[in-house]
Motif scaffolding. Structure first.
Motif, short mmCIF file in Angstrom:
data_model
loop_
_atom_site.label_atom_id
_atom_site.label_comp_id
_atom_site.label_asym_id
_atom_site.label_seq_id
_atom_site.Cartn_x
_atom_site.Cartn_y
_atom_site.Cartn_z
N ALA A 111 0.85 -1.19 0.00
CA ALA A 111 0.00 0.00 0.00
C ALA A 111 0.88 1.23 0.00
N LYS A 112 0.35 2.30 -0.55
CA LYS A 112 0.98 3.61 -0.50
C LYS A 112 0.08 4.51 0.32
N ASP A 113 0.65 5.58 0.84
CA ASP A 113 -0.18 6.54 1.57
C ASP A 113 -1.37 6.96 0.72
N GLY A 114 -2.55 6.92 1.33
CA GLY A 114 -3.75 7.37 0.65
C GLY A 114 -4.51 6.29 -0.09
N ASP A 115 -3.93 5.09 -0.24
CA ASP A 115 -4.68 3.99 -0.85
C ASP A 115 -5.90 3.69 0.00
N ILE A 116 -6.90 3.10 -0.60
CA ILE A 116 -8.09 2.68 0.14
C ILE A 116 -8.04 1.17 0.30
#
Length: 160
Positions: free
Chosen positions: A110-115
């Motif tokens: 995951a990356k920052d801001g993924d849902i």
């Protein structure tokens, strides 16, 4: 509470409880005072931008270090609904469940801001942003009950 869906904050490995809530802030028992400083040394933008329903995704050994119960309290009070990591320090894991904060042992990119969408009873994770899926050991019914009741103390009070 079987389904949790939220925006991710990513962290690396060995995020210890001294980083989660530094000792200088342990003069208070007020959960909001703790939340105001949670993870500020690791991510200065975290306390200002974390929102109710967000999810932490981390690497190995999240919550290592001292056994301070204030660490998961600060994270939960800040608005985080769940933590996903490749592994957790055992006492941190127990303290998190005890206060009603789901902690999921799984490996998902995951990356920052993924849902991310988490199904606790089925043991599935979906990064809705990237489409990646992962699995974990589904939570047993008694664990889901503890989480639903807001932690172990509330669970016992409700069932006594």
């Amino acid at each position: 509470m079987d389904i949790i869906r939220g925006k991710t904050w990513t962290f690396g490995e060995n995020i210890d409880t001294d980083v989660i809530i530094p000792g200088r802030y342990l003069r208070t028992f007020n959960p909001q005072d703790l939340a105001d400083h949670v993870l500020e040394g690791e991510r200065p933008d975290f306390t200002e931008n974390v929102q109710k329903g967000d999810i932490i995704v981390a690497d190995e050994n999240f919550g290592c270090g001292s056994s301070r119960e204030q660490a998961p309290v600060a994270i939960k009070t800040a608005g985080v609904d769940a933590i996903v990591a490749k592994s957790f320090a055992r006492i941190f894991y127990r303290n998190a469940i005890n206060i009603g904060l789901p902690v999921i042992v799984s490996d998902i990119e995951a990356k920052d801001g993924d849902i991310i969408k988490i199904d606790l009873s089925k043991g599935s994770l979906i990064n809705e942003t990237s489409g990646e899926e992962a699995n974990f050991e589904p939570f047993k019914e008694f664990m889901l009950d503890i989480l639903e009741d807001g932690g172990l103390v509330n669970h016992h009070l409700k069932n006594d």
